[in-house]
Design a protein around this motif. Structure first.
Motif, PDB file in Angstrom:
ATOM      1  N   THR A  67      49.951  34.767  41.377  1.00 46.55           N
ATOM      2  CA  THR A  67      50.475  33.570  40.714  1.00 46.55           C
ATOM      3  C   THR A  67      50.759  33.846  39.240  1.00 46.55           C
ATOM      4  O   THR A  67      51.809  33.452  38.706  1.00 46.55           O
ATOM      5  N   GLY A 111      53.328  28.302  56.548  1.00 44.85           N
ATOM      6  CA  GLY A 111      53.299  29.376  55.562  1.00 44.85           C
ATOM      7  C   GLY A 111      54.687  29.817  55.152  1.00 44.85           C
ATOM      8  O   GLY A 111      54.973  30.000  53.956  1.00 44.85           O
ATOM      9  N   THR A 116      56.325  29.090  51.439  1.00 45.68           N
ATOM     10  CA  THR A 116      56.744  30.239  50.639  1.00 45.68           C
ATOM     11  C   THR A 116      58.209  30.132  50.239  1.00 45.68           C
ATOM     12  O   THR A 116      58.565  30.320  49.065  1.00 45.68           O
ATOM     13  N   THR A 131      58.680  27.278  47.768  1.00 47.38           N
ATOM     14  CA  THR A 131      58.227  27.648  46.430  1.00 47.38           C
ATOM     15  C   THR A 131      59.229  28.563  45.738  1.00 47.38           C
ATOM     16  O   THR A 131      59.548  28.392  44.564  1.00 47.38           O
ATOM     17  N   ALA A 132      59.741  29.542  46.482  1.00 48.80           N
ATOM     18  CA  ALA A 132      60.731  30.456  45.915  1.00 48.80           C
ATOM     19  C   ALA A 132      61.994  29.711  45.490  1.00 48.80           C
ATOM     20  O   ALA A 132      62.566  29.980  44.419  1.00 48.80           O
ATOM     21  N   ALA A 172      60.326  37.114  49.719  1.00 46.74           N
ATOM     22  CA  ALA A 172      59.199  36.202  49.866  1.00 46.74           C
ATOM     23  C   ALA A 172      58.970  35.843  51.321  1.00 46.74           C
ATOM     24  O   ALA A 172      57.835  35.883  51.827  1.00 46.74           O
ATOM     25  N   ALA A 211      55.846  37.032  53.588  1.00 47.87           N
ATOM     26  CA  ALA A 211      54.981  35.967  54.101  1.00 47.87           C
ATOM     27  C   ALA A 211      54.747  36.119  55.589  1.00 47.87           C
ATOM     28  O   ALA A 211      53.616  35.984  56.078  1.00 47.87           O
ATOM     29  N   THR A 228      55.154  35.897  45.159  1.00 53.53           N
ATOM     30  CA  THR A 228      55.182  34.505  45.613  1.00 53.53           C
ATOM     31  C   THR A 228      54.513  34.373  46.979  1.00 53.53           C
ATOM     32  O   THR A 228      53.716  33.459  47.216  1.00 53.53           O
ATOM     33  N   ALA A 229      54.840  35.295  47.881  1.00 53.73           N
ATOM     34  CA  ALA A 229      54.210  35.263  49.209  1.00 53.73           C
ATOM     35  C   ALA A 229      52.709  35.499  49.112  1.00 53.73           C
ATOM     36  O   ALA A 229      51.915  34.827  49.787  1.00 53.73           O
ATOM     37  N   VAL A 270      51.184  32.186  47.902  1.00 53.31           N
ATOM     38  CA  VAL A 270      51.307  30.978  48.717  1.00 53.31           C
ATOM     39  C   VAL A 270      50.618  31.088  50.073  1.00 53.31           C
ATOM     40  O   VAL A 270      49.954  30.140  50.523  1.00 53.31           O
ATOM     41  N   VAL A 271      50.742  32.226  50.752  1.00 54.28           N
ATOM     42  CA  VAL A 271      50.244  32.327  52.126  1.00 54.28           C
ATOM     43  C   VAL A 271      48.727  32.140  52.238  1.00 54.28           C
ATOM     44  O   VAL A 271      48.266  31.366  53.084  1.00 54.28           O
ATOM     45  N   THR A 276      47.975  28.480  51.819  1.00 54.84           N
ATOM     46  CA  THR A 276      48.419  27.699  52.971  1.00 54.84           C
ATOM     47  C   THR A 276      47.494  27.906  54.160  1.00 54.84           C
ATOM     48  O   THR A 276      47.158  26.956  54.881  1.00 54.84           O
TER      49      THR A 276
END
Length: 220
Positions: A26, A103, A107, A110-111, A136, A140, A196-197, A200-201, A204
Motif C-alpha cells: 500500500t 478479490g 483489485t 482499486t486500480a 493487478a 490478484a 495493488t494486488a 487488496v487481495v 479482501t
C-alpha cells in the motif's frame, strides 16, 4: 447442529506475514502514485527499461505478449474467472469462489480508481496508465489461486508465504513484461499494479472469512 466449518481462504499461518506485505505494498502504491501524479512521460527508471523494448517485441514473443494481454482484457479475464470459480465449486469451496469474484473485482476497481486519482498518461493521448490494471488483475488471480492451494495442501507459514509470493511474482512479471513490451504501460505502472494486488487481495480474503464466519455463527 453446527457442521464442519469451511476452510479459511486466508490461512491463519499466513495472516501476519501477508498483512505486513499488504501494508508495505500500500505504501509503495501511494509513493509511486505521488511521484508520477499527472505525468505523461516515462521516469528515469522507465527510460532505462522501456526505451529498447517498448512496442518492439517481435514474433513469436509478440504473440505471447498479445495472448497474455488478452487475459487481462474483459473477455479474457471473464473466461479466466469463470474457469477458476467453476473449479472452486467443483471442489466444494464456495467461499473460495466468492473470493475469486470479490478479490478480482476489488483489485480492478482499486486500480481503476487510482488511475483517475493519479492521472498519469502514456503516449500523450490521454490513456491513463498508473497502475496497470492488467498486471493487478493477473497478479490478484494468481495470489488467490496460491492462497487456496496453500490452504488445501496445508503448507506452513514459511512454505506458504514463499509459494504465494512466488506465484504473485511470476504472474506479475509475465503480465508486466507483456504490458511493457507492447508499449501499453511504463515499468513503474506495472510495479504499481503488482503492489495493488498485494495490498487488496489479503484484505479482501480476510473480509470474506470474517463475513462467512459471522454468517455461520448466526445460523447456529
Amino acid at each position: 447442529m453446527t457442521g464442519r466449518s469451511a476452510p479459511a481462504v486466508l490461512p491463519w499461518s499466513l495472516r501476519a506475514w501477508l498483512g505486513s506485505i499488504a501494508v508495505l505494498a500500500t505504501l509503495a502504491v501511494g509513493v509511486l502514485g505521488v511521484l508520477y501524479a499527472g505525468h505523461g512521460e516515462p521516469g528515469r527508471v522507465d527510460r532505462w527499461i522501456v526505451e529498447p523494448t517498448a512496442d518492439s517485441v517481435r514474433p513469436p514473443w509478440r504473440r505471447v505478449a498479445l495472448a497474455l494481454d488478452f487475459l487481462g482484457e474483459p473477455a479474457g479475464a471473464a473466461a479466466l474467472m469463470v474457469a477458476v470459480v467453476a473449479g472452486c465449486l467443483l471442489l466444494r469451496r464456495p467461499r473460495a469462489a466468492v473470493l475469486v469474484v470479490a478479490g478480482a473485482a476489488a483489485t480492478v476497481g482499486t486500480a481503476t480508481l487510482l488511475k483517475h486519482l493519479v492521472g498519469r498518461t502514456i503516449h500523450g493521448d490521454g490513456n491513463l496508465s498508473y497502475p496497470s490494471g492488467h498486471t493487478a488483475f493477473f497478479t490478484a488471480l494468481a495470489l488467490i489461486a496460491a492462497l487456496l492451494a496453500t490452504g488445501r495442501f496445508g503448507l506452513g507459514r514459511a512454505a506458504g508465504t514463499a509459494f504465494v509470493l512466488a506465484a504473485a511474482l511470476v504472474a506479475g512479471a509475465a503480465m508486466g513484461w507483456a504490458q511493457v513490451a507492447l508499449g501499453a504501460h511504463y515499468p513503474t505502472d506495472v510495479l504499481g499494479g503488482w503492489c495493488t494486488a498485494l495490498a487488496v487481495v489479503p484484505a479482501t480474503a480476510w473480509l470474506v472469512d470474517r463475513m462467512a464466519d459471522a454468517r455461520r455463527r448466526e445460523r447456529r
